[in-house]
Design a protein around this motif. Structure first.
Motif, mmCIF file in Angstrom:
data_model
loop_
_atom_site.group_PDB
_atom_site.id
_atom_site.type_symbol
_atom_site.label_atom_id
_atom_site.label_comp_id
_atom_site.label_asym_id
_atom_site.label_seq_id
_atom_site.Cartn_x
_atom_site.Cartn_y
_atom_site.Cartn_z
ATOM 1 N N LYS A 53 9.293 7.845 17.801
ATOM 2 C CA LYS A 53 8.041 8.077 17.075
ATOM 3 C C LYS A 53 8.006 9.529 16.606
ATOM 4 C CE LYS A 53 3.202 7.151 17.064
ATOM 5 N NZ LYS A 53 2.076 6.547 17.719
ATOM 6 N N LYS A 54 8.723 9.768 15.533
ATOM 7 C CA LYS A 54 8.836 11.115 14.983
ATOM 8 C C LYS A 54 8.586 11.018 13.487
ATOM 9 C CE LYS A 54 10.621 12.593 18.903
ATOM 10 N NZ LYS A 54 9.957 13.515 19.786
ATOM 11 N N ALA A 55 7.984 12.071 12.953
ATOM 12 C CA ALA A 55 7.749 12.077 11.510
ATOM 13 C C ALA A 55 9.042 12.384 10.771
ATOM 14 C CB ALA A 55 6.695 13.127 11.172
ATOM 15 N N VAL A 56 9.151 11.879 9.558
ATOM 16 C CA VAL A 56 10.200 12.327 8.639
ATOM 17 C C VAL A 56 9.529 12.616 7.305
ATOM 18 C CG1 VAL A 56 12.068 11.001 9.699
ATOM 19 C CG2 VAL A 56 10.782 9.999 7.828
ATOM 20 N N ILE A 57 10.170 13.444 6.511
ATOM 21 C CA ILE A 57 9.621 13.760 5.193
ATOM 22 C C ILE A 57 10.584 13.250 4.152
ATOM 23 C CG2 ILE A 57 9.092 15.656 3.615
ATOM 24 C CD1 ILE A 57 8.001 17.162 6.069
ATOM 25 N N GLU A 58 10.079 12.404 3.278
ATOM 26 C CA GLU A 58 10.972 11.791 2.300
ATOM 27 C C GLU A 58 11.059 12.658 1.049
ATOM 28 O OE1 GLU A 58 10.059 7.771 0.995
ATOM 29 O OE2 GLU A 58 12.220 7.412 0.975
ATOM 30 N N LYS A 59 12.272 13.097 0.790
ATOM 31 C CA LYS A 59 12.501 13.941 -0.370
ATOM 32 C C LYS A 59 13.767 13.445 -1.037
ATOM 33 C CE LYS A 59 12.166 18.812 -1.467
ATOM 34 N NZ LYS A 59 11.502 18.442 -2.718
ATOM 35 N N PHE A 60 13.634 13.009 -2.273
ATOM 36 C CA PHE A 60 14.804 12.464 -2.972
ATOM 37 C C PHE A 60 15.643 13.570 -3.584
ATOM 38 C CE2 PHE A 60 11.040 9.726 -3.684
ATOM 39 C CZ PHE A 60 11.366 8.743 -2.768
ATOM 40 N N GLY A 61 15.063 14.734 -3.716
ATOM 41 C CA GLY A 61 15.720 15.873 -4.356
ATOM 42 C C GLY A 61 14.600 16.789 -4.798
ATOM 43 N N THR A 62 14.959 17.885 -5.483
ATOM 44 C CA THR A 62 13.898 18.755 -5.987
ATOM 45 C C THR A 62 13.328 18.127 -7.259
ATOM 46 O OG1 THR A 62 15.034 20.657 -5.063
ATOM 47 C CG2 THR A 62 13.376 21.106 -6.724
ATOM 48 N N SER A 63 12.030 18.126 -7.388
ATOM 49 C CA SER A 63 11.418 17.585 -8.606
ATOM 50 C C SER A 63 11.867 18.424 -9.787
ATOM 51 C CB SER A 63 9.899 17.618 -8.497
ATOM 52 O OG SER A 63 9.496 16.745 -7.477
ATOM 53 N N PRO A 64 12.087 17.796 -10.960
ATOM 54 C CA PRO A 64 12.654 18.532 -12.093
ATOM 55 C C PRO A 64 11.850 19.775 -12.462
ATOM 56 C CG PRO A 64 12.083 16.260 -12.710
ATOM 57 C CD PRO A 64 11.918 16.367 -11.245
ATOM 58 N N CYS A 65 10.526 19.688 -12.391
ATOM 59 C CA CYS A 65 9.690 20.828 -12.771
ATOM 60 C C CYS A 65 9.943 22.018 -11.846
ATOM 61 C CB CYS A 65 8.212 20.430 -12.714
ATOM 62 S SG CYS A 65 7.739 19.639 -11.171
ATOM 63 N N ILE A 120 0.855 -1.191 0.000
ATOM 64 C CA ILE A 120 0.000 0.000 0.000
ATOM 65 C C ILE A 120 0.893 1.243 0.000
ATOM 66 C CG2 ILE A 120 -2.045 -0.949 1.148
ATOM 67 C CD1 ILE A 120 -0.874 0.208 3.779
ATOM 68 N N PRO A 121 0.320 2.405 -0.311
ATOM 69 C CA PRO A 121 1.127 3.615 -0.241
ATOM 70 C C PRO A 121 1.117 4.233 1.157
ATOM 71 C CG PRO A 121 -0.931 4.044 -1.413
ATOM 72 C CD PRO A 121 -1.021 2.666 -0.848
ATOM 73 N N ARG A 122 2.113 5.033 1.412
ATOM 74 C CA ARG A 122 2.111 5.921 2.567
ATOM 75 C C ARG A 122 2.352 7.324 2.016
ATOM 76 N NH1 ARG A 122 7.235 7.547 2.524
ATOM 77 N NH2 ARG A 122 8.879 6.026 2.191
ATOM 78 N N ARG A 123 2.388 8.328 2.910
ATOM 79 C CA ARG A 123 2.634 9.676 2.412
ATOM 80 C C ARG A 123 4.133 9.993 2.450
ATOM 81 N NH1 ARG A 123 -2.554 12.104 2.285
ATOM 82 N NH2 ARG A 123 -3.916 10.310 2.495
ATOM 83 N N ALA A 124 4.493 11.092 1.773
ATOM 84 C CA ALA A 124 5.891 11.533 1.822
ATOM 85 C C ALA A 124 6.250 11.950 3.238
ATOM 86 C CB ALA A 124 6.106 12.686 0.855
ATOM 87 N N ALA A 125 5.302 12.577 3.956
ATOM 88 C CA ALA A 125 5.499 12.853 5.377
ATOM 89 C C ALA A 125 4.946 11.640 6.115
ATOM 90 C CB ALA A 125 4.732 14.094 5.792
ATOM 91 N N TYR A 126 5.777 10.968 6.903
ATOM 92 C CA TYR A 126 5.267 9.750 7.519
ATOM 93 C C TYR A 126 5.985 9.406 8.808
ATOM 94 C CZ TYR A 126 9.412 7.225 5.840
ATOM 95 O OH TYR A 126 10.693 6.814 5.622
ATOM 96 N N ILE A 127 5.261 8.649 9.624
ATOM 97 C CA ILE A 127 5.862 7.998 10.784
ATOM 98 C C ILE A 127 5.901 6.530 10.388
ATOM 99 C CG2 ILE A 127 5.521 7.409 13.208
ATOM 100 C CD1 ILE A 127 4.050 10.113 13.476
ATOM 101 N N ALA A 128 7.052 5.893 10.554
ATOM 102 C CA ALA A 128 7.259 4.566 9.968
ATOM 103 C C ALA A 128 6.071 3.625 10.220
ATOM 104 C CB ALA A 128 8.558 3.967 10.489
ATOM 105 N N PHE A 129 5.688 3.469 11.467
ATOM 106 C CA PHE A 129 4.543 2.624 11.826
ATOM 107 C C PHE A 129 4.149 3.022 13.238
ATOM 108 C CE2 PHE A 129 8.592 0.329 11.441
ATOM 109 C CZ PHE A 129 8.955 0.218 12.779
ATOM 110 N N PRO A 130 2.962 2.595 13.711
ATOM 111 C CA PRO A 130 2.517 3.115 15.020
ATOM 112 C C PRO A 130 3.508 2.838 16.147
ATOM 113 C CG PRO A 130 0.729 1.936 13.936
ATOM 114 C CD PRO A 130 1.943 1.747 13.084
ATOM 115 N N GLN A 131 4.279 1.742 16.043
ATOM 116 C CA GLN A 131 5.194 1.381 17.138
ATOM 117 C C GLN A 131 6.583 1.995 16.953
ATOM 118 O OE1 GLN A 131 3.363 -0.739 15.372
ATOM 119 N NE2 GLN A 131 1.851 -1.278 16.913
ATOM 120 N N ALA A 132 6.725 2.903 16.002
ATOM 121 C CA ALA A 132 8.054 3.425 15.662
ATOM 122 C C ALA A 132 8.778 3.996 16.882
ATOM 123 C CB ALA A 132 7.927 4.510 14.598
ATOM 124 N N VAL A 133 10.073 3.746 16.943
ATOM 125 C CA VAL A 133 10.934 4.343 17.971
ATOM 126 C C VAL A 133 12.155 4.910 17.252
ATOM 127 C CG1 VAL A 133 12.425 3.902 19.948
ATOM 128 C CG2 VAL A 133 10.204 2.773 19.792
#
Ligand SMILES: Cc1cc2nc3c(=O)[nH]c(=O)nc-3n(C[C@H](O)[C@H](O)[C@H](O)COP(=O)(O)OP(=O)(O)OC[C@H]3O[C@@H](n4cnc5c(N)ncnc54)[C@H](O)[C@@H]3O)c2cc1C
Ligand code: SF4
Ligand code: SF4
Lengths: 861, 129
Positions: A147-159, A132-145
């Motif tokens: 338990k902090k969000a991270v934002i996944e960014k591979f780089g600036t989008s070309p556009c 399934i998908p998750r969002r770019a801003a995400y907390i790994a899973f409810p039990q994460a340690v």
């Protein structure tokens, strides 16, 4: 973290083995740095359903270990980080560690998860094995340690990367596909004014760089912006009065109100400066006022200008020609921005034109009264720039016979291909390599050479004799005078005008705050994500999408706008084709919603260098990629899944909240499991037994029987290896539950039209015949391979591997966990495939070895 | 009073993810539940519980860790003692000790949490009548 430079031990990888070694060393009093590449520790174990043979809940027994690791006084966890290099330094080691940018300040984040809900970018959820998908801003899973969000960014989008103004094209697209058009308008205003105008006349470099442009055609980004602007103007015909948070007591003069002057006023007014715009004509807008209605309706331009002048700290002085810069200074302006654009100097006209019926292009576009006389006349437009194309098209609309003459070849024309094509398609004749003195049959000649920078106000200033020059900060030779737009670059375009004005405004602000202009970076966008990285993420198979065709008015030569705004449904449809190249789109919805103010896009990766006495490598294993075994159709047939995916489907934190098959959500009633996929198989270069597959398959089989009591389940196996304590009993328990065991090799799988699967297999025990069985879901019990990233940090030092690329234990029989490098140890599945109890046991051995090593060294032995 | 208000004390690392999961899986439980997160349930004070009930909550639910606490191995016993003391405190204040409940909620105990709360809610509704 930056405070620490020295640790006793570095543990690389926070799976069950890494956590166990860390806790043990921590308990012995050693300071441990645990580096984990994901945003949460826990490794594979936290993702499993239950564990064999006890059927204990895997998350229930991992979470306390994870919490104990993070809460331990002697353990520092560095998550979302990777060890880049480990080097020997005298008798200890130095490690270079890169902490990836998470764009969330962990000290502020409370783990509330609101950013996840607001985020507009879906990416595959690696913690649910891409089911399934998750969002770019995400907390790994409810039990994460932690338990902090991270934002996944591979780089600036070309556009977004290619836009000279820095408009977040990707963000606008991702907001639009979520129907958040008003939010998109506001995001646009963060970066640039003139939303309506740009949506009409921008050359849209974003579309050219769009990854889809190499496929079925670019996402119609400019048309999406057009919808955003139109929708906003429909709801808000006039802008609200705007007052910046704090008005500063500093005055700035802007001379000239073309797009560069207007935008600069906007950027500076937002910062709170008192801005005065001086304009010699009776209208704001400069050359934009000349753009014909069929491209840019006047009411739209006016609305864009009102958006800017709605700032209470902007004063407009029309019909005011500034003739002395010194006077402005005397009047209390602390900085002046020149944005006077370009003009024609009639003195430069060639002689041949002097007697004829000639008008320069700009005067032609200004004097609309003269158009009546054009009907049926032969009009020659002389020139190759975009102004010439406008003139030709205006004349065509007033029923003239139009030819465009240019002195050189088509490639030398500065107008864009589209502009030239449009004029020609509307009926203008293009005459190349033409000469002015040979023109015949022309009733009117419209002469369109590029206008030159308008520097008339420099007369009498210190700048008069030398030509106007700007440095990299848009600053002229006189420090308090900045300049932007065409006056610095000559005739160009609106993108250049706005981008240079943004830059000028940025540096004027620094200048007025007495900050060294070198000290801050104007554009700190992350590098563009690379095309091959995007391909890799999609496994080179991009989902298909439809090509956009602009909606144009039927009668070509209408005076009204040619291009039409498409409907909301269409906008959403086209926007969903976006490939989310850079990951996070910077739509800023998370920033707006985060109650803790934790999100900060200025966060950048951090490099650490630490000194440690010993290292434990516990980077774990990698799963065999089942798509390499093409005969089974993994990746092609949705109902063929791998065992890790099945473990997720059975886990308490499961993706679908039920045991169903992926293609249609049906509850499967006839399931097959195929053992030894990618293990004991020379064809895929892996002839070893993966040890745990038999047992985890038996575990999953029992759990499936528990969840779906009426389902049939068949296990295709070569032989069952149940070696550990209680494992043989576990096997018998499975048999008693009614699971069918077929000894035989599956040769291939085919999918039928209902997405069911036909297994062709050889039945070894019965009669050795090839048989076919139909199942509605197939689970591939994939093997475990070495995670070769374990070796990457060791560049000068050589960490030996065994023939299967696992980390080699040099004295396996009597010195567990010892590697080829003195002081470097290995724990868990990094050295060989193990189940959880064996991994924990081995992690204990690694901790003991590491502790022994440090103590011995400290006692000088 | 028909809609009892419940205050839950839950532990950061163990009970919280379980309760979170109940929400994430769209499980149904009364919306009048408010949750306060604490590092370890044995840090709760009986005075807080009394204060909550006096302040308008109808019941207090302590979601404990069982034997999983990362800080203390005997935290369940300690928490049980706190709950016992709290009940005494309620009694001396003429409040019903049944307004306090304790149960172990692990990191994936979403269903168990929802069902505990539903039962507690029902019991409190009856107490209120
Ligand atoms: C489908 C399936 C079911 C299973 N079921 C069971 C079961 O029921 N019972 C059982 O006993 N075993 C089971 N196993 C085996 C079990 O998963 C392993 O024994 C266990 O996870 C091994 O732990 P580990 O710490 O060695 O490795 P991992 O769990 O792989 O942890 C490695 C950690 O290191 C991190 N890492 C990797 N590379 C780097 C790097 N370069 N830098 C920093 N960090 C890095 C990873 O993100 C991860 O957190 C199962 C395995 C599979 C595939
Ligand atoms: S919204 Fe803010 S506080 Fe909440 S999880 Fe996201 S970053 Fe953390
Ligand atoms: S900026 Fe937008 S896309 Fe990026 S993480 Fe925040 S909400 Fe998601």
């Amino acid at each position: 973290m930056s405070d620490y430079k020295k640790f006793d031990a570095l543990v690389v990888g926070g799976g069950i083995a890494g956590m166990e070694s860390s806790i043990l060393l921590g308990d012995m009093g050693f300071k441990v740095l645990l580096v984990e590449k994901e945003s949460s520790i826990g490794g594979k174990m936290i993702l499993l359903s239950k564990v064999f043979p006890t059927l204990d809940c895997s998350s229930c027994i991992s979470t306390p270990k994870m919490a104990a690791t993070a809460a331990h006084n002697n353990i520092t966890v560095l998550n979302y980080s990777e060890v880049e290099e480990i080097k020997k330094k005298e008798d200890s080691f130095t490690a270079k560690i890169l902490k990836k940018a998470s764009f969330v300040d962990p000290a502020k984040c409370t783990g509330c998860g609101q950013c996840e809900l607001a985020c507009t970018v879906p990416l595959l959820d690696q913690f649910n094995c891409d089911l399934i998908p998750r969002r770019a801003a995400y907390i790994a899973f409810p039990q994460a340690v932690p338990k902090k969000a991270v934002i996944e960014k591979f780089g600036t989008s070309p556009c977004t990367f290619v836009c000279p103004v820095g408009i977040k094209a990707h963000g606008l697209v991702s907001l639009s596909r979520s129907g958040k058009f008003e939010e998109a308008y506001l995001l646009y205003l963060e970066d640039s004014p003139m939303v309506g105008t740009l949506s009409r006349i921008c050359s849209a470099p974003c579309e050219k760089r769009c990854t889809r442009n190499q496929l079925e055609g670019s996402i119609p980004i400019r048309n999406i912006k057009r919808y955003i602007a139109d929708k906003h103007f429909e709801s808000f015909p006039t802008p609200q009065k705007k007052e910046p948070k704090n008005i500063l007591d500093k005055k700035i003069a802007i001379v000239g109100s073309g797009p560069s002057g207007l935008s600069a006023a906007y950027y500076l007014a937002k910062k709170g400066y008192k801005v005065t715009i001086f304009e010699s004509s009776d209208k704001l807008g400069g050359k934009l006022q000349l753009i014909p209605e069929y491209l840019l309706p006047k009411n739209l331009l006016d609305r864009d200008i009102e958006e800017i002048t709605s700032y209470q700290n902007i004063e407009v002085k029309l019909n005011t020609t500034v003739s002395s810069l010194g006077k402005l200074k005397e009047d209390g302006f602390e900085a002046v921005l020149l944005s006077t654009g370009t003009c024609h100097d009639k003195g430069e006209y060639p002689d041949v034109l002097k007697q004829k019926n000639v008008i320069d292009a700009i005067s032609f576009l200004q004097n609309k009264e003269s158009y009546e006389a054009l009907s049926s006349k032969n009009v020659v437009v002389f020139g190759g720039n975009n102004i010439a194309m406008h003139c030709a098209r205006v004349a065509l609309r007033h029923k003239a016979n139009v030819s465009i003459h240019f002195e050189k070849d088509r490639i030398d024309m500065s107008a864009s291909k589209k502009e030239i094509d449009d004029a020609v398609n509307e009926g203008a004749k293009l005459v190349l390599n033409s000469q002015l003195d040979k023109l015949e049959n022309a009733d009117f000649i419209i002469y369109s050479i590029d206008p030159k920078p308008d520097l008339s106000l420099l007369k009498g200033s210190e700048l008069e004799s030398s030509s106007l020059k700007v440095n990299e900060f848009q600053q002229t030779q006189i420090p308090w005078i900045f300049a932007c737009g065409d006056v610095t670059s000559g005739h160009s375009n609106i993108l250049k005008a706005i981008s240079t004005s943004k830059k000028a405004a940025f540096y004027v602000d620094l200048f007025l705050n007495n900050i060294d202009l070198h000290s801050e970076k104007f554009d700190d966008r992350l590098p563009a994500v690379k095309p091959n990285e995007i391909k890799e993420r999609y496994n080179s198979s991009f989902p298909k999408h439809m090509q956009f065709l602009p909606h144009l008015r039927a009668d070509k030569l209408s005076l009204e706008e040619i291009e039409q705004t498409i409907s909301e449904e269409e906008i959403k449809k086209y926007a969903t084709g976006c490939l989310d190249c850079g990951g996070c789109s910077e739509c800023h919805q998370c920033v707006n919603i985060c109650p803790a103010n934790a999100i900060d896009f200025s966060i950048r990766p951090v490099n650490y260098e630490v000194e440690v006495d010993t290292v434990i490598v516990s980077t774990g294993f990698k799963l065999f990629d089942a798509s390499k075994k093409e005969i089974f159709g993994f990746g092609r047939f949705p109902n063929v899944i791998d065992a890790m995916q099945m473990d997720r489907i059975l886990a308490p934190t499961r993706p679908y909240n039920a045991v169903i098959r992926p293609s249609d959500g049906k509850v499967p009633s006839n399931i097959a499991m195929i053992l030894c996929v990618g293990s004991r198989d020379k064809k895929v270069n892996n002839n070893i037994c993966s040890r745990v597959c038999c047992m985890y398959s038996l575990k999953q089989a029992q759990l499936i029987m528990g969840a779906l009591p009426v389902a049939d389940l068949t296990i295709y196996y070569i032989d069952i290896r149940a070696f550990g304590k209680g494992y043989e009993e576990f096997y018998h328990q499975a048999k008693e539950m009614g699971i069918r065991f077929v000894k035989g090799k599956v040769a291939r799988i085919e999918e039928d039209e209902e997405s069911n699967l036909n297994l062709f297999y050889e039945d070894i025990e019965e009669d050795g015949q090839v048989k076919i069985a139909n199942h509605d879901m197939v689970i591939l019990s994939v093997g475990l391979l070495s995670n070769t990233s374990a070796f990457e940090p060791f560049k000068d030092l050589k960490l030996d591997s065994d023939e299967h690329m696992f980390v080699k234990e040099v004295d396996e029989n009597i010195e567990p966990a010892k590697t080829s490098i003195d002081g470097i140890f290995v724990a868990g599945t990094s050295t060989a495939i193990k189940d959880i109890p064996d991994s924990v046991l081995h992690a204990g051995a690694a901790a003991a070895q590491a502790a022994g090593y440090i103590s011995k060294k400290r006692r000088g032995l | 009073m028909s809609n009892p208000k419940i205050l839950v004390f839950s532990t950061n690392n163990i009970s919280d993810p379980g309760i979170d999961l109940a929400g994430a899986s769209h499980m149904d439980y009364p919306e009048s539940v408010k949750i306060i997160t604490v590092p370890c349930s044995s840090g709760i004070s009986p005075k807080w519980i009394l204060n909550a009930i006096k302040g308008g909550f109808d019941g207090v639910f302590v979601a404990a860790d069982g034997t999983d606490c990362p800080y203390l191995t005997d935290c369940t016993d300690r928490t049980a003692k706190i709950v016992e003391k709290s009940q005494e405190l309620l009694t001396t204040n003429n409040l019903d000790p049944r307004r306090i409940k304790m149960a172990a909620i692990c990191s994936v105990c979403a269903e168990s949490f929802a069902s505990h709360i539903k039962k507690f809610y029902k019991a409190l509704s009856e107490l209120n009548n």
